[in-house]
Design a protein around this motif. Structure first.
Motif, PDB file in Angstrom:
ATOM      1  N   TRP A 134      28.102 -80.402  88.048  1.00  0.00           N
ATOM      2  CA  TRP A 134      28.030 -78.902  87.677  1.00  0.00           C
ATOM      3  C   TRP A 134      26.869 -78.364  88.092  1.00  0.00           C
ATOM      4  O   TRP A 134      26.579 -77.458  88.712  1.00  0.00           O
ATOM      5  CB  TRP A 134      28.067 -78.656  86.172  1.00  0.00           C
ATOM      6  CG  TRP A 134      28.184 -77.144  85.878  1.00  0.00           C
ATOM      7  CD1 TRP A 134      28.806 -76.052  86.825  1.00  0.00           C
ATOM      8  CD2 TRP A 134      27.678 -76.574  84.676  1.00  0.00           C
ATOM      9  NE1 TRP A 134      28.658 -75.030  86.098  1.00  0.00           N
ATOM     10  CE2 TRP A 134      27.826 -75.122  84.825  1.00  0.00           C
ATOM     11  CE3 TRP A 134      26.914 -77.121  83.553  1.00  0.00           C
ATOM     12  CZ2 TRP A 134      27.380 -74.059  84.147  1.00  0.00           C
ATOM     13  CZ3 TRP A 134      26.658 -76.006  82.615  1.00  0.00           C
ATOM     14  CH2 TRP A 134      26.820 -74.674  83.226  1.00  0.00           C
ATOM     15  N   LEU A 161      29.226 -65.935  75.809  1.00  0.00           N
ATOM     16  CA  LEU A 161      30.412 -65.538  76.995  1.00  0.00           C
ATOM     17  C   LEU A 161      31.087 -64.443  76.088  1.00  0.00           C
ATOM     18  O   LEU A 161      31.788 -64.628  75.202  1.00  0.00           O
ATOM     19  CB  LEU A 161      31.324 -66.921  77.019  1.00  0.00           C
ATOM     20  CG  LEU A 161      32.431 -66.466  77.810  1.00  0.00           C
ATOM     21  CD1 LEU A 161      32.133 -66.005  79.346  1.00  0.00           C
ATOM     22  CD2 LEU A 161      33.354 -67.979  78.037  1.00  0.00           C
ATOM     23  N   LEU A 221      29.998 -76.296  79.732  1.00  0.00           N
ATOM     24  CA  LEU A 221      29.006 -75.896  78.684  1.00  0.00           C
ATOM     25  C   LEU A 221      29.813 -75.419  77.370  1.00  0.00           C
ATOM     26  O   LEU A 221      29.405 -75.811  76.503  1.00  0.00           O
ATOM     27  CB  LEU A 221      28.595 -74.647  79.444  1.00  0.00           C
ATOM     28  CG  LEU A 221      27.319 -73.792  78.537  1.00  0.00           C
ATOM     29  CD1 LEU A 221      26.168 -74.704  78.344  1.00  0.00           C
ATOM     30  CD2 LEU A 221      26.881 -72.639  79.138  1.00  0.00           C
ATOM     31  N   TYR A 276      30.979 -73.425  83.535  1.00  0.00           N
ATOM     32  CA  TYR A 276      30.787 -72.560  82.327  1.00  0.00           C
ATOM     33  C   TYR A 276      31.773 -72.634  81.142  1.00  0.00           C
ATOM     34  O   TYR A 276      31.379 -72.779  79.909  1.00  0.00           O
ATOM     35  CB  TYR A 276      30.166 -71.152  82.835  1.00  0.00           C
ATOM     36  CG  TYR A 276      29.193 -71.001  83.654  1.00  0.00           C
ATOM     37  CD1 TYR A 276      28.068 -70.920  83.021  1.00  0.00           C
ATOM     38  CD2 TYR A 276      29.143 -70.801  85.012  1.00  0.00           C
ATOM     39  CE1 TYR A 276      26.593 -70.499  83.668  1.00  0.00           C
ATOM     40  CE2 TYR A 276      28.006 -70.589  85.843  1.00  0.00           C
ATOM     41  CZ  TYR A 276      26.836 -70.526  85.165  1.00  0.00           C
ATOM     42  OH  TYR A 276      25.616 -70.537  85.842  1.00  0.00           O
ATOM     43  N   TYR A 277      32.894 -72.543  81.728  1.00  0.00           N
ATOM     44  CA  TYR A 277      33.875 -72.516  80.745  1.00  0.00           C
ATOM     45  C   TYR A 277      34.245 -73.913  80.107  1.00  0.00           C
ATOM     46  O   TYR A 277      34.379 -73.788  78.759  1.00  0.00           O
ATOM     47  CB  TYR A 277      35.233 -71.752  81.326  1.00  0.00           C
ATOM     48  CG  TYR A 277      35.107 -70.304  81.921  1.00  0.00           C
ATOM     49  CD1 TYR A 277      34.121 -69.355  81.328  1.00  0.00           C
ATOM     50  CD2 TYR A 277      36.014 -70.129  82.946  1.00  0.00           C
ATOM     51  CE1 TYR A 277      34.075 -68.346  81.825  1.00  0.00           C
ATOM     52  CE2 TYR A 277      35.785 -68.741  83.497  1.00  0.00           C
ATOM     53  CZ  TYR A 277      34.979 -67.781  82.781  1.00  0.00           C
ATOM     54  OH  TYR A 277      34.771 -66.643  83.299  1.00  0.00           O
ATOM     55  N   THR A 291      32.492 -73.667  90.039  1.00  0.00           N
ATOM     56  CA  THR A 291      31.345 -73.077  89.496  1.00  0.00           C
ATOM     57  C   THR A 291      31.735 -72.585  87.887  1.00  0.00           C
ATOM     58  O   THR A 291      31.008 -72.697  87.059  1.00  0.00           O
ATOM     59  CB  THR A 291      30.180 -72.192  90.086  1.00  0.00           C
ATOM     60  OG1 THR A 291      30.065 -72.874  91.279  1.00  0.00           O
ATOM     61  CG2 THR A 291      29.066 -71.939  89.562  1.00  0.00           C
ATOM     62  N   PHE A 315      23.582 -69.630  74.476  1.00  0.00           N
ATOM     63  CA  PHE A 315      24.400 -68.852  75.519  1.00  0.00           C
ATOM     64  C   PHE A 315      25.334 -68.152  74.965  1.00  0.00           C
ATOM     65  O   PHE A 315      26.290 -68.357  73.994  1.00  0.00           O
ATOM     66  CB  PHE A 315      25.024 -70.222  76.239  1.00  0.00           C
ATOM     67  CG  PHE A 315      24.066 -71.348  76.940  1.00  0.00           C
ATOM     68  CD1 PHE A 315      23.379 -70.877  78.148  1.00  0.00           C
ATOM     69  CD2 PHE A 315      23.659 -72.345  76.065  1.00  0.00           C
ATOM     70  CE1 PHE A 315      22.458 -71.963  78.584  1.00  0.00           C
ATOM     71  CE2 PHE A 315      22.773 -73.120  76.339  1.00  0.00           C
ATOM     72  CZ  PHE A 315      22.136 -72.861  77.563  1.00  0.00           C
TER      73      PHE A 315
END
Length: 219
Positions: free
Chosen positions: A90, A161, A135, A131-132, A127, A159
């Motif tokens: 990642w 979302l 992370l 994140y999904y 990428t 973080f």
């Protein structure tokens, strides 16, 4: 199918083998622990064609890192607890996008230079999946979404979302801490313990707050 046997390995095939458990546990551990990594990610095909290493215009399957291919290894690592492998790949996806300021199809593994095709969709998807699915650790199945996040040491949170759409639900996620041990999850202010599945068919707004730690007894 009549094709000649080639003594090579590639990142996408090994990634799928690890992801879906195709092989013995010893073989899967070997993939996770020994797949050839280079400075800028996972070598897409190994070994490379030795006669072409010096030719910049021949970087493609040879001497290349493909975010869209190495992502299979990344996601498999995340799903099966090989956090260091997942983090390394990642990191390479993020570095490639940041270096080129665009999502290139291929990265030259000796320089980090992105080449071939701007705005490559599978590089973007790779990428974003970090994140999904790394992370925030979002795992989709027929029951809904579970959360098994991993925050590498080099990343500084919290973080967020926000406005993430799932079925008829809208999710706002907050993630704090470092590591992969979930120590608490709250949903719309209610403590739901350390394991939670957002149900398939969920509707409305969900505010989900997750705390992780290196050691599950840290908090």
């Amino acid at each position: 199918m009549g094709a000649p046997l080639a003594y090579k390995i590639d990142s996408i095939a090994n990634g799928y083998a690890l992801w879906f458990g195709i092989g013995s546990q010893e073989q899967l551990n070997s993939i996770a622990e020994n797949y050839p990594l280079v400075t800028y990610g996972a070598n897409v095909v190994y070994p490379n064609k030795q006669g072409e290493l010096e030719h910049k215009d021949r970087v493609y399957h040879n001497r290349g890192v493909w975010p869209g291919w190495e992502a299979q290894l990344m996601l498999a690592g995340a799903q099966h607890g090989y956090d260091e492998l997942s983090e390394e790949i990642w990191n390479s996806c993020i570095t490639a996008a940041a270096t080129s300021l665009v999502n290139k199809e291929v990265v030259d593994f000796t320089t980090g230079e992105g080449i071939h095709v701007n705005h490559q969709l599978w590089s973007i998807a790779a990428t974003l999946s970090g994140y999904y699915k790394v992370l925030f650790g979002m795992i989709y199945d027929t029951d809904g979404i579970t959360f098994e996040p991993y925050v590498p040491e080099w990343m500084e949170g919290p973080f967020y979302l926000n406005n993430y759409k799932y079925c008829d639900a809208t999710l706002d996620l907050t993630l704090t801490g470092k590591g992969s041990n979930v120590v608490s999850i709250t949903v719309n202010g209610e403590d739901v313990g350390t394991s939670y599945t957002l149900p398939f068919g969920a509707k409305g707004n969900y505010k989900i707050e997750i705390v992780v730690a290196e050691n599950e007894n840290e908090y």
